[in-house]
Motif scaffolding. Structure first.
Motif, PDB file in Angstrom:
ATOM      1  N   THR A   1      14.961 -23.858-112.492  1.00 28.21           N
ATOM      2  CA  THR A   1      14.478 -24.235-111.386  1.00 28.21           C
ATOM      3  C   THR A   1      14.042 -25.855-112.113  1.00 28.21           C
ATOM      4  N   TYR A   2      14.129 -26.152-113.363  1.00 25.80           N
ATOM      5  CA  TYR A   2      13.871 -27.495-113.899  1.00 25.80           C
ATOM      6  C   TYR A   2      15.066 -28.329-113.299  1.00 25.80           C
ATOM      7  N   GLY A   3      16.145 -27.682-112.860  1.00 27.22           N
ATOM      8  CA  GLY A   3      17.407 -28.536-112.151  1.00 27.22           C
ATOM      9  C   GLY A   3      16.914 -29.001-110.973  1.00 27.22           C
ATOM     10  N   LEU A   4      15.994 -28.561-110.218  1.00 27.42           N
ATOM     11  CA  LEU A   4      15.715 -28.829-108.950  1.00 27.42           C
ATOM     12  C   LEU A   4      14.828 -30.149-108.977  1.00 27.42           C
ATOM     13  N   PHE A   5      14.583 -30.680-110.062  1.00 27.43           N
ATOM     14  CA  PHE A   5      13.899 -32.073-110.174  1.00 27.43           C
ATOM     15  C   PHE A   5      14.770 -33.018-110.717  1.00 27.43           C
ATOM     16  N   GLU A   6      14.969 -33.981-109.752  1.00 24.74           N
ATOM     17  CA  GLU A   6      15.870 -34.985-109.970  1.00 24.74           C
ATOM     18  C   GLU A   6      15.245 -36.348-110.576  1.00 24.74           C
ATOM     19  N   GLU A   7      15.508 -36.627-111.658  1.00 29.62           N
ATOM     20  CA  GLU A   7      14.551 -37.680-112.660  1.00 29.62           C
ATOM     21  C   GLU A   7      15.157 -38.922-112.058  1.00 29.62           C
ATOM     22  N   ARG A   8      14.193 -40.002-111.786  1.00 34.01           N
ATOM     23  CA  ARG A   8      14.423 -41.169-111.221  1.00 34.01           C
ATOM     24  C   ARG A   8      13.962 -42.102-112.412  1.00 34.01           C
ATOM     25  N   GLY A   9      13.225 -41.846-113.211  1.00 36.16           N
ATOM     26  CA  GLY A   9      12.663 -42.655-114.228  1.00 36.16           C
ATOM     27  C   GLY A   9      11.715 -41.890-115.545  1.00 36.16           C
ATOM     28  N   PHE A  10      11.749 -42.448-116.584  1.00 35.31           N
ATOM     29  CA  PHE A  10      10.704 -42.003-117.458  1.00 35.31           C
ATOM     30  C   PHE A  10      10.315 -42.925-118.352  1.00 35.31           C
ATOM     31  N   ALA A  11       9.181 -42.535-119.179  1.00 38.04           N
ATOM     32  CA  ALA A  11       8.449 -43.634-119.942  1.00 38.04           C
ATOM     33  C   ALA A  11       7.579 -42.687-120.819  1.00 38.04           C
ATOM     34  N   GLU A  12       7.110 -43.340-122.067  1.00 36.45           N
ATOM     35  CA  GLU A  12       6.186 -42.715-122.711  1.00 36.45           C
ATOM     36  C   GLU A  12       4.701 -43.067-122.233  1.00 36.45           C
ATOM     37  N   GLY A  13       4.146 -41.944-122.362  1.00 36.83           N
ATOM     38  CA  GLY A  13       2.299 -41.635-121.979  1.00 36.83           C
ATOM     39  C   GLY A  13       1.520 -41.634-123.068  1.00 36.83           C
ATOM     40  N   ASP A  14       1.705 -42.431-123.917  1.00 31.72           N
ATOM     41  CA  ASP A  14       0.814 -42.339-125.111  1.00 31.72           C
ATOM     42  C   ASP A  14      -0.583 -42.850-124.756  1.00 31.72           C
ATOM     43  N   GLU A  15      -0.568 -43.947-123.856  1.00 35.68           N
ATOM     44  CA  GLU A  15      -1.842 -44.501-123.577  1.00 35.68           C
ATOM     45  C   GLU A  15      -1.902 -44.052-121.893  1.00 35.68           C
ATOM     46  N   ASP A  16      -3.323 -44.440-121.364  1.00 35.62           N
ATOM     47  CA  ASP A  16      -3.512 -44.089-120.091  1.00 35.62           C
ATOM     48  C   ASP A  16      -2.856 -44.448-119.073  1.00 35.62           C
ATOM     49  N   TRP A  17      -2.614 -43.805-118.100  1.00 31.20           N
ATOM     50  CA  TRP A  17      -1.549 -44.067-116.930  1.00 31.20           C
ATOM     51  C   TRP A  17      -1.977 -43.561-115.603  1.00 31.20           C
ATOM     52  N   SER A  18      -1.485 -44.013-114.565  1.00 32.89           N
ATOM     53  CA  SER A  18      -1.816 -43.562-113.226  1.00 32.89           C
ATOM     54  C   SER A  18      -0.534 -43.496-112.381  1.00 32.89           C
ATOM     55  N   ALA A  19      -0.665 -42.532-111.276  1.00 35.97           N
ATOM     56  CA  ALA A  19       0.444 -42.298-110.341  1.00 35.97           C
ATOM     57  C   ALA A  19      -0.279 -42.439-108.879  1.00 35.97           C
ATOM     58  N   THR A  20       0.437 -43.105-107.937  1.00 35.50           N
ATOM     59  CA  THR A  20      -0.215 -43.440-106.610  1.00 35.50           C
ATOM     60  C   THR A  20       0.826 -42.796-105.681  1.00 35.50           C
ATOM     61  N   PHE A  21       0.325 -41.739-104.691  1.00 33.94           N
ATOM     62  CA  PHE A  21       1.139 -41.091-103.727  1.00 33.94           C
ATOM     63  C   PHE A  21       0.615 -41.868-102.496  1.00 33.94           C
ATOM     64  N   ARG A  22       1.872 -42.313-101.920  1.00 34.81           N
ATOM     65  CA  ARG A  22       1.660 -42.906-100.532  1.00 34.81           C
ATOM     66  C   ARG A  22       2.343 -42.338 -99.309  1.00 34.81           C
ATOM     67  N   TYR A  23       1.983 -42.142 -98.334  1.00 31.65           N
ATOM     68  CA  TYR A  23       2.498 -41.542 -96.984  1.00 31.65           C
ATOM     69  C   TYR A  23       3.387 -42.798 -96.546  1.00 31.65           C
ATOM     70  N   ASP A  24       4.632 -42.291 -95.941  1.00 28.82           N
ATOM     71  CA  ASP A  24       5.449 -43.235 -95.412  1.00 28.82           C
ATOM     72  C   ASP A  24       4.907 -43.928 -94.051  1.00 28.82           C
ATOM     73  N   GLU A  25       3.782 -43.039 -93.451  1.00 27.54           N
ATOM     74  CA  GLU A  25       3.376 -43.465 -92.115  1.00 27.54           C
ATOM     75  C   GLU A  25       2.203 -44.573 -92.511  1.00 27.54           C
ATOM     76  N   PRO A  26       2.224 -45.657 -91.877  1.00 24.35           N
ATOM     77  CA  PRO A  26       1.339 -47.061 -92.229  1.00 24.35           C
ATOM     78  C   PRO A  26      -0.054 -46.421 -91.783  1.00 24.35           C
ATOM     79  N   GLY A  27      -1.017 -46.903 -92.512  1.00 18.20           N
ATOM     80  CA  GLY A  27      -2.443 -46.524 -92.358  1.00 18.20           C
ATOM     81  C   GLY A  27      -2.943 -45.468 -92.740  1.00 18.20           C
ATOM     82  N   THR A  28      -2.220 -44.630 -93.397  1.00 14.26           N
ATOM     83  CA  THR A  28      -2.762 -43.230 -93.854  1.00 14.26           C
ATOM     84  C   THR A  28      -3.397 -43.483 -95.553  1.00 14.26           C
ATOM     85  N   PRO A  29      -4.021 -42.488 -95.922  1.00 15.73           N
ATOM     86  CA  PRO A  29      -4.578 -42.624 -97.023  1.00 15.73           C
ATOM     87  C   PRO A  29      -3.740 -42.646 -98.241  1.00 15.73           C
ATOM     88  N   VAL A  30      -4.104 -43.072 -99.380  1.00 11.62           N
ATOM     89  CA  VAL A  30      -3.288 -42.820-100.661  1.00 11.62           C
ATOM     90  C   VAL A  30      -4.176 -41.978-101.594  1.00 11.62           C
TER      91      VAL A  30
END
Length: 205
Positions: A134-163
């Motif tokens: 099931t790990y093969g279902l994940f298509e990796e687009r990029g990677f980085a080291e996470g030694d320091e604090d980081w954030s991820a922001t999810f956005r809907y394609d529809e304008p005006g929707t929450p993030v």
């Protein structure tokens, strides 16, 4: 159980064993704070000595709130924390880390994933030669080291929707993988369409 499809920690790239958890704590001391913690060590019998998750909802002054989500896992050699975007609506995700180009797969070296092997039925064997495919279902687009604090922001394609922004505390030796996975619900569970809609996905190892 396909554990990789859920927002949780996988140990040694293996699915959790179906089991009941046990509630350790629950509190609602005022309208602005809710807290609970549960444990499920039998999900990885003989592998982990601690497998716990604590969640707190904290109200902000005025309106709004934020969630604190904490896993504690002792045991095993590899811990993969998975976070997915919406399975029902089109989304994208951006990461605060400077991502290097993805390698396409996060399967162990020497293993490949062929979508044609899935066929048209539901009898696909998820584990092959001891590897959770099931790990093969994940298509990796990029990677980085996470030694320091980081954030991820999810956005809907529809304008005006929450993030939705998720802030993750850094841990030495962590690699963050950013990519997409099939969105089964948006495909209406039609096998012929399962590869078309995707949802953003992250994994911190």
């Amino acid at each position: 159980v396909c554990s990789k499809a859920h927002n949780l920690v996988l140990v040694d790239m293996t699915d959790q064993r179906g089991t009941d958890g046990r509630l350790l704590a629950w509190a609602a001391p005022d309208p602005h704070l809710r807290f609970c913690e549960a444990a499920a060590e039998p999900a990885y019998p003989g592998t982990v000595s601690v497998y716990r998750r604590a969640v707190a909802v904290v109200g902000l002054p005025g309106t709004g709130s934020y969630v604190v989500d904490l896993f504690r896992v002792h045991g095993g050699g590899t811990h993969d924390w998975c976070l997915h975007g919406s399975a029902d609506h089109a989304q994208t995700v951006t990461c605060s880390l400077p991502l290097r180009p993805g390698r396409g797969t996060i399967l162990p070296e020497g293993h490949s994933f062929d979508r044609a092997d899935l066929g048209s039925g539901q009898g696909w064997k998820g584990v092959r030669d001891g590897v959770n495919m099931t790990y093969g279902l994940f298509e990796e687009r990029g990677f980085a080291e996470g030694d320091e604090d980081w954030s991820a922001t999810f956005r809907y394609d529809e304008p005006g929707t929450p993030v939705l922004r998720t802030t993750v505390l850094g841990q030495p030796g962590t690699t963050v993988h950013c990519g997409v996975e099939p969105s089964i619900r948006r495909a209406r569970e039609m096998n012929s369409d399962v590869w078309i809609p995707t949802m953003p996905s992250l994994m911190a190892r």
